[in-house]
Write a protein that holds these residues in place. Structure first.
Motif, PDB file in Angstrom:
ATOM      1  N   PRO A  13      34.692 -28.288 -21.481  1.00  0.00           N
ATOM      2  CA  PRO A  13      35.286 -28.987 -20.436  1.00  0.00           C
ATOM      3  C   PRO A  13      33.831 -30.482 -20.728  1.00  0.00           C
ATOM      4  N   LEU A  14      33.897 -30.813 -21.588  1.00  0.00           N
ATOM      5  CA  LEU A  14      33.132 -31.794 -22.076  1.00  0.00           C
ATOM      6  C   LEU A  14      34.191 -32.713 -23.168  1.00  0.00           C
ATOM      7  N   VAL A  15      34.465 -34.233 -23.255  1.00  0.00           N
ATOM      8  CA  VAL A  15      34.984 -35.106 -23.766  1.00  0.00           C
ATOM      9  C   VAL A  15      33.549 -35.545 -24.728  1.00  0.00           C
ATOM     10  N   PHE A  16      34.040 -35.500 -26.422  1.00  0.00           N
ATOM     11  CA  PHE A  16      33.755 -35.347 -27.335  1.00  0.00           C
ATOM     12  C   PHE A  16      34.240 -36.509 -28.210  1.00  0.00           C
ATOM     13  N   PRO A  17      33.806 -37.128 -29.495  1.00  0.00           N
ATOM     14  CA  PRO A  17      34.140 -38.199 -29.929  1.00  0.00           C
ATOM     15  C   PRO A  17      34.575 -37.322 -31.135  1.00  0.00           C
ATOM     16  N   PHE A  18      36.115 -37.997 -31.993  1.00  0.00           N
ATOM     17  CA  PHE A  18      36.411 -37.520 -33.099  1.00  0.00           C
ATOM     18  C   PHE A  18      35.609 -37.148 -34.024  1.00  0.00           C
ATOM     19  N   PHE A  19      35.767 -35.762 -34.537  1.00  0.00           N
ATOM     20  CA  PHE A  19      35.201 -34.642 -35.349  1.00  0.00           C
ATOM     21  C   PHE A  19      35.346 -35.469 -36.579  1.00  0.00           C
ATOM     22  N   SER A  20      34.377 -35.434 -37.154  1.00  0.00           N
ATOM     23  CA  SER A  20      34.506 -35.357 -39.005  1.00  0.00           C
ATOM     24  C   SER A  20      33.736 -33.905 -39.491  1.00  0.00           C
ATOM     25  N   GLN A  21      32.028 -33.923 -39.402  1.00  0.00           N
ATOM     26  CA  GLN A  21      31.652 -32.515 -39.457  1.00  0.00           C
ATOM     27  C   GLN A  21      31.598 -31.613 -38.524  1.00  0.00           C
ATOM     28  N   PHE A  22      31.574 -29.266 -38.780  1.00  0.00           N
ATOM     29  CA  PHE A  22      31.754 -29.264 -37.963  1.00  0.00           C
ATOM     30  C   PHE A  22      29.931 -28.147 -37.816  1.00  0.00           C
ATOM     31  N   ALA A  23      29.587 -27.742 -37.631  1.00  0.00           N
ATOM     32  CA  ALA A  23      28.845 -26.315 -37.899  1.00  0.00           C
ATOM     33  C   ALA A  23      28.251 -25.376 -36.621  1.00  0.00           C
ATOM     34  N   LEU A  24      28.271 -24.656 -36.615  1.00  0.00           N
ATOM     35  CA  LEU A  24      27.995 -23.384 -35.939  1.00  0.00           C
ATOM     36  C   LEU A  24      26.691 -22.789 -36.211  1.00  0.00           C
ATOM     37  N   ALA A  25      25.555 -22.705 -35.482  1.00  0.00           N
ATOM     38  CA  ALA A  25      23.863 -21.970 -35.804  1.00  0.00           C
ATOM     39  C   ALA A  25      24.603 -21.334 -35.851  1.00  0.00           C
ATOM     40  N   PRO A  26      23.542 -20.259 -36.739  1.00  0.00           N
ATOM     41  CA  PRO A  26      23.761 -18.294 -37.047  1.00  0.00           C
ATOM     42  C   PRO A  26      23.699 -18.112 -35.829  1.00  0.00           C
ATOM     43  N   ASP A  27      23.323 -18.452 -34.947  1.00  0.00           N
ATOM     44  CA  ASP A  27      23.155 -17.448 -33.430  1.00  0.00           C
ATOM     45  C   ASP A  27      23.983 -17.861 -32.164  1.00  0.00           C
ATOM     46  N   ALA A  28      24.938 -18.862 -33.217  1.00  0.00           N
ATOM     47  CA  ALA A  28      25.862 -19.161 -31.962  1.00  0.00           C
ATOM     48  C   ALA A  28      24.734 -20.027 -30.645  1.00  0.00           C
ATOM     49  N   SER A  29      24.059 -20.476 -30.623  1.00  0.00           N
ATOM     50  CA  SER A  29      23.392 -20.516 -29.489  1.00  0.00           C
ATOM     51  C   SER A  29      23.595 -22.430 -29.048  1.00  0.00           C
ATOM     52  N   GLN A  31      28.001 -40.168 -37.307  1.00  0.00           N
ATOM     53  CA  GLN A  31      26.794 -40.065 -35.857  1.00  0.00           C
ATOM     54  C   GLN A  31      26.505 -38.753 -35.994  1.00  0.00           C
ATOM     55  N   LEU A  32      25.511 -38.128 -35.771  1.00  0.00           N
ATOM     56  CA  LEU A  32      25.434 -36.316 -35.307  1.00  0.00           C
ATOM     57  C   LEU A  32      24.764 -36.232 -34.324  1.00  0.00           C
ATOM     58  N   TYR A  33      25.397 -34.959 -33.802  1.00  0.00           N
ATOM     59  CA  TYR A  33      25.205 -34.608 -31.852  1.00  0.00           C
ATOM     60  C   TYR A  33      24.462 -32.739 -32.010  1.00  0.00           C
ATOM     61  N   GLN A  34      24.424 -32.023 -31.690  1.00  0.00           N
ATOM     62  CA  GLN A  34      24.276 -31.739 -31.763  1.00  0.00           C
ATOM     63  C   GLN A  34      24.413 -31.228 -29.184  1.00  0.00           C
ATOM     64  N   LEU A  35      25.444 -29.467 -29.511  1.00  0.00           N
ATOM     65  CA  LEU A  35      25.699 -29.232 -28.695  1.00  0.00           C
ATOM     66  C   LEU A  35      25.209 -28.298 -28.078  1.00  0.00           C
ATOM     67  N   ASP A  36      24.232 -28.008 -27.348  1.00  0.00           N
ATOM     68  CA  ASP A  36      23.791 -26.512 -26.887  1.00  0.00           C
ATOM     69  C   ASP A  36      25.291 -25.684 -25.944  1.00  0.00           C
ATOM     70  N   LEU A  37      25.296 -24.892 -26.878  1.00  0.00           N
ATOM     71  CA  LEU A  37      26.973 -24.208 -26.324  1.00  0.00           C
ATOM     72  C   LEU A  37      26.251 -23.087 -24.545  1.00  0.00           C
ATOM     73  N   HIS A  38      24.410 -22.899 -24.249  1.00  0.00           N
ATOM     74  CA  HIS A  38      24.165 -22.447 -23.234  1.00  0.00           C
ATOM     75  C   HIS A  38      24.684 -23.423 -22.157  1.00  0.00           C
ATOM     76  N   THR A  39      24.173 -24.791 -22.143  1.00  0.00           N
ATOM     77  CA  THR A  39      23.982 -25.000 -21.182  1.00  0.00           C
ATOM     78  C   THR A  39      24.911 -26.535 -21.340  1.00  0.00           C
ATOM     79  N   ALA A  40      25.955 -26.087 -22.359  1.00  0.00           N
ATOM     80  CA  ALA A  40      27.245 -27.418 -22.545  1.00  0.00           C
ATOM     81  C   ALA A  40      26.690 -29.306 -22.664  1.00  0.00           C
ATOM     82  N   ALA A  41      25.259 -29.074 -23.052  1.00  0.00           N
ATOM     83  CA  ALA A  41      24.227 -30.512 -23.279  1.00  0.00           C
ATOM     84  C   ALA A  41      24.543 -31.154 -24.606  1.00  0.00           C
ATOM     85  N   LEU A  42      25.313 -32.436 -24.319  1.00  0.00           N
ATOM     86  CA  LEU A  42      25.316 -32.540 -25.806  1.00  0.00           C
ATOM     87  C   LEU A  42      24.763 -34.257 -26.347  1.00  0.00           C
ATOM     88  N   THR A  43      24.044 -33.416 -27.460  1.00  0.00           N
ATOM     89  CA  THR A  43      22.775 -34.620 -27.864  1.00  0.00           C
ATOM     90  C   THR A  43      22.704 -35.457 -29.247  1.00  0.00           C
TER      91      THR A  43
END
Length: 143
Positions: free
Chosen positions: A87-103, A113-125
């Motif tokens: 339930p977050l609004v994201f900008p248009f994706f051009s590239q995506f990578a999942l951290a090896p531990d999926a955190s 523009q680069l972003y980090q999404l914390d998958l535990h807290t749903a914080a988008l930075t």
């Protein structure tokens, strides 16, 4: 001339995840038999641009771009056979990578523009600066 010593070696079982863009389905195949194990539809109006498998759980991440220029992150839960949208609004994706531990997940928007999404807290930075940015690929490591 050379010999290949693996001709009689039995391959271990494997699975394949694929997107059927025509039917709008995420498909998971059994490797040895080629049979479809799971079919999960994804919402109309979105185009998945990547498929990232969770390393420990039966989940597949599908960053998708919508018709209205915004992105959405869908997660398919293979064991239960359903798809849900974060339930977050994201900008248009051009590239995506999942951290090896999926955190966390990392992505770049269409402007680089680069972003980090914390998958535990749903914080988008957002990371770094936006001016003159260009991103052609992402990879995430453990350190």
């Amino acid at each position: 001339m050379f010999e290949v010593g693996v001709m009689n070696m039995k391959l271990p079982p494997f699975q394949l995840a694929a997107l059927d863009m025509t039917a709008g389905m995420l498909l998971v195949f059994d490797g040895p038999s080629g049979k479809i194990l799971t079919e999960i539809p994804y919402p109309k109006g979105f185009t998945p641009m990547e498929l990232a498998v969770h390393p420990f759980e039966e989940k597949i991440f599908l960053p998708s771009n919508g018709e209205k220029g915004m992105g959405a992150l869908f997660i398919a839960h293979l064991g239960k056979g359903y798809l849900y949208q974060l339930p977050l609004v994201f900008p248009f994706f051009s590239q995506f990578a999942l951290a090896p531990d999926a955190s966390a997940a990392y992505f770049a928007d269409g402007g680089g523009q680069l972003y980090q999404l914390d998958l535990h807290t749903a914080a988008l930075t957002p990371w770094g600066r936006t001016e003159c940015a260009c991103c052609v690929g992402l990879a995430a490591g453990t350190d």
